[in-house]
Design a protein around this motif. Structure first.
Motif, mmCIF file in Angstrom:
data_model
loop_
_atom_site.group_PDB
_atom_site.id
_atom_site.type_symbol
_atom_site.label_atom_id
_atom_site.label_comp_id
_atom_site.label_asym_id
_atom_site.label_seq_id
_atom_site.Cartn_x
_atom_site.Cartn_y
_atom_site.Cartn_z
ATOM 1 N N ARG A 82 0.833 -1.205 0.000
ATOM 2 C CA ARG A 82 0.000 0.000 0.000
ATOM 3 C C ARG A 82 0.869 1.257 0.000
ATOM 4 N N GLU A 83 1.933 1.245 0.807
ATOM 5 C CA GLU A 83 2.813 2.402 0.848
ATOM 6 C C GLU A 83 3.503 2.624 -0.495
ATOM 7 N N TYR A 84 3.927 1.552 -1.122
ATOM 8 C CA TYR A 84 4.564 1.661 -2.436
ATOM 9 C C TYR A 84 3.572 2.175 -3.472
ATOM 10 N N ASP A 85 2.352 1.662 -3.396
ATOM 11 C CA ASP A 85 1.329 2.019 -4.377
ATOM 12 C C ASP A 85 0.981 3.500 -4.311
ATOM 13 N N TYR A 86 0.843 4.032 -3.109
ATOM 14 C CA TYR A 86 0.358 5.402 -2.952
ATOM 15 C C TYR A 86 1.462 6.450 -2.863
ATOM 16 N N TYR A 87 2.715 6.021 -2.758
ATOM 17 C CA TYR A 87 3.785 6.993 -2.579
ATOM 18 C C TYR A 87 3.889 7.899 -3.804
ATOM 19 N N SER A 88 4.006 9.184 -3.564
ATOM 20 C CA SER A 88 4.138 10.175 -4.625
ATOM 21 C C SER A 88 5.315 11.082 -4.296
ATOM 22 N N LEU A 89 6.283 11.132 -5.196
ATOM 23 C CA LEU A 89 7.507 11.892 -4.950
ATOM 24 C C LEU A 89 7.234 13.387 -5.039
ATOM 25 N N PRO A 90 7.515 14.144 -3.972
ATOM 26 C CA PRO A 90 7.314 15.597 -4.021
ATOM 27 C C PRO A 90 8.466 16.283 -4.743
ATOM 28 N N LEU A 91 8.138 17.261 -5.564
ATOM 29 C CA LEU A 91 9.139 18.023 -6.297
ATOM 30 C C LEU A 91 8.848 19.514 -6.158
ATOM 31 N N SER A 92 9.896 20.300 -6.315
ATOM 32 C CA SER A 92 9.742 21.755 -6.233
ATOM 33 C C SER A 92 10.470 22.406 -7.390
ATOM 34 N N PHE A 93 9.820 23.392 -7.981
ATOM 35 C CA PHE A 93 10.445 24.184 -9.043
ATOM 36 C C PHE A 93 10.228 25.650 -8.715
ATOM 37 N N ARG A 94 11.317 26.280 -8.291
ATOM 38 C CA ARG A 94 11.236 27.639 -7.770
ATOM 39 C C ARG A 94 10.284 27.651 -6.575
ATOM 40 N N LYS A 95 9.157 28.364 -6.681
ATOM 41 C CA LYS A 95 8.220 28.407 -5.562
ATOM 42 C C LYS A 95 7.006 27.506 -5.772
ATOM 43 N N THR A 96 7.064 26.703 -6.826
ATOM 44 C CA THR A 96 5.947 25.810 -7.133
ATOM 45 C C THR A 96 6.237 24.422 -6.592
ATOM 46 N N HIS A 97 5.301 23.873 -5.848
ATOM 47 C CA HIS A 97 5.436 22.534 -5.283
ATOM 48 C C HIS A 97 4.380 21.623 -5.903
ATOM 49 N N PHE A 98 4.811 20.441 -6.312
ATOM 50 C CA PHE A 98 3.868 19.493 -6.891
ATOM 51 C C PHE A 98 4.358 18.076 -6.624
ATOM 52 N N TYR A 99 3.496 17.118 -6.912
ATOM 53 C CA TYR A 99 3.801 15.714 -6.680
ATOM 54 C C TYR A 99 3.710 14.932 -7.986
ATOM 55 N N LEU A 100 4.621 13.984 -8.150
ATOM 56 C CA LEU A 100 4.543 13.089 -9.293
ATOM 57 C C LEU A 100 3.395 12.099 -9.095
ATOM 58 N N PRO A 101 2.921 11.458 -10.171
ATOM 59 C CA PRO A 101 1.858 10.452 -10.029
ATOM 60 C C PRO A 101 2.283 9.345 -9.073
ATOM 61 N N PRO A 102 1.334 8.667 -8.428
ATOM 62 C CA PRO A 102 1.668 7.588 -7.495
ATOM 63 C C PRO A 102 2.560 6.524 -8.142
ATOM 64 N N VAL A 103 3.472 5.979 -7.349
ATOM 65 C CA VAL A 103 4.450 5.025 -7.868
ATOM 66 C C VAL A 103 3.765 3.759 -8.384
ATOM 67 N N GLY A 104 2.733 3.289 -7.669
ATOM 68 C CA GLY A 104 2.050 2.063 -8.085
ATOM 69 C C GLY A 104 1.445 2.192 -9.462
ATOM 70 N N SER A 105 0.699 3.265 -9.700
ATOM 71 C CA SER A 105 0.074 3.488 -11.007
ATOM 72 C C SER A 105 1.125 3.658 -12.097
ATOM 73 N N THR A 106 2.176 4.401 -11.785
ATOM 74 C CA THR A 106 3.239 4.625 -12.761
ATOM 75 C C THR A 106 3.922 3.312 -13.134
ATOM 76 N N THR A 107 4.153 2.450 -12.150
ATOM 77 C CA THR A 107 4.789 1.153 -12.409
ATOM 78 C C THR A 107 3.942 0.308 -13.345
ATOM 79 N N ILE A 108 2.634 0.285 -13.099
ATOM 80 C CA ILE A 108 1.736 -0.507 -13.948
ATOM 81 C C ILE A 108 1.742 0.022 -15.381
ATOM 82 N N LEU A 109 1.683 1.337 -15.544
ATOM 83 C CA LEU A 109 1.639 1.921 -16.878
ATOM 84 C C LEU A 109 2.939 1.684 -17.630
ATOM 85 N N VAL A 110 4.074 1.844 -16.944
ATOM 86 C CA VAL A 110 5.369 1.624 -17.597
ATOM 87 C C VAL A 110 5.506 0.154 -18.003
#
Length: 248
Positions: A82-110
Motif C-alpha cells: 500500500r505504501e509503495y502504491d500510494y507513494y508520490s515523490l514531491p518536487l519543487s520548481f522555484r516556488k511551485t510545489h507538486f507531486y509526481l503520479p503515485p508510484v504504483g500506477s506509474t509502475t503498472i503503466l510503464v
C-alpha cells in the motif's frame, strides 16, 4: 492454404509471407491474464482474512490474531504494498510545489507500455524494409487485442473490478490508459504507408484495395474513440459523450 504462401493480389489482401499469425498477439494475454489472476487470488485471501476473526469469536479468546504464518505476514505485506502504491515523490520548481503520479500506477503503466512494445517488435527489425509489413501486421494485432481488456474494465460494475475487489473509481484511470494504447494503430498504419510510399503505391492501394479502405475507416473510428475521451470533450456534455462513445 499455407500462410507462408499467402500473397496480396487483385484487391484481395491476405497475410504475407513471414508475417506473425494473430496467435502471436496473444503473447500479451500471457502477462495480462496472470496479473488479473494474482489480483483475484489476493482479493479472495483478503476476504478470507476479513471473515476469519468473525468465525473465531466462539472458539478463541483472541479471534483477531491469525494463527497461520501466512496470515500473520499478510498485514506487513499489505502495508508495504500500500505504501509503495500510494507513494508520490514531491518536487519543487522555484516556488511551485507538486507531486509526481503515485508510484504504483506509474509502475503498472510503464510495465504495460514495455509489454506492448516488446510484443509488437519481438524478433522483428523495424529498420529492415523487408520486415515493415510484418511489423505493421503485428502492431495491428496488438492494437486489436487491447479491446477485450478495455471492455472488461468499462462500466461501474465491471468484470475485473468484481474479480479483484477493486472499485471502479480506482480502475477508471487504467481503462483510460489501456484505451490510449489503441494509438498503436498509427504505428500499424505508418509502416504500411511508408512502404507503399516508397513505390508511389499509396493512392492506388486506397482506391483499389477494399481491405485497406476498411482499415482506414476502422483506424479513424479508433482514433476518434481515443480523442473524444479526453476530459475537455467529455465535459462539454457527458451524456452526449456516452452515447457517441457506445455507438463508436
Amino acid at each position: 492454404m499455407d500462410m507462408s504462401m499467402s500473397v496480396s493480389m487483385g484487391g484481395m489482401m491476405t497475410i504475407a509471407a513471414g508475417v506473425p499469425s494473430p496467435f502471436d498477439s496473444k503473447y500479451s494475454g500471457l502477462f495480462v491474464g496472470p496479473a488479473i489472476g494474482v489480483a483475484t487470488i489476493a482479493n479472495v485471501l483478503n476476504r478470507i482474512i476479513h471473515y476469519q476473526p468473525l468465525s473465531g469469536l466462539i472458539s478463541t479468546s483472541s479471534p483477531a490474531r491469525p494463527k497461520a504464518f501466512f496470515f500473520r505476514a499478510h498485514a506487513p505485506m499489505s502495508v508495504i504494498i500500500r505504501e509503495y502504491d500510494y507513494y508520490s515523490l514531491p518536487l519543487s520548481f522555484r516556488k511551485t510545489h507538486f507531486y509526481l503520479p503515485p508510484v504504483g500506477s506509474t509502475t503498472i503503466l510503464v510495465a504495460y507500455a514495455v509489454l506492448i512494445v516488446v510484443c509488437a517488435f519481438y524478433k522483428l527489425d523495424p529498420e529492415d524494409l523487408l520486415q515493415w509489413e510484418d511489423v505493421g501486421y503485428r502492431v495491428g494485432f496488438i492494437a486489436i487485442c487491447q479491446i477485450p481488456l478495455i471492455v472488461l474494465l468499462a462500466g461501474k460494475r465491471n468484470t475485473i473490478g468484481f474479480l479483484t475487489g477493486v472499485g471502479y473509481e480506482r480502475l477508471n484511470w487504467l481503462q483510460r490508459w489501456v484505451a490510449r494504447a489503441l494509438l498503436t494503430v498509427l504505428i500499424h498504419m505508418g509502416f504500411f504507408l511508408t512502404e507503399w510510399g516508397k513505390y508511389d503505391y499509396i493512392v492506388t492501394k486506397i482506391k483499389e484495395d477494399p481491405l485497406t479502405q476498411k482499415g482506414i475507416i476502422a483506424c479513424s473510428i479508433l482514433l476518434w474513440l481515443v480523442l473524444s475521451s479526453v476530459a475537455p470533450i467529455q465535459n462539454l456534455s457527458y451524456e452526449i459523450f456516452v452515447v457517441q462513445h457506445i455507438i463508436s
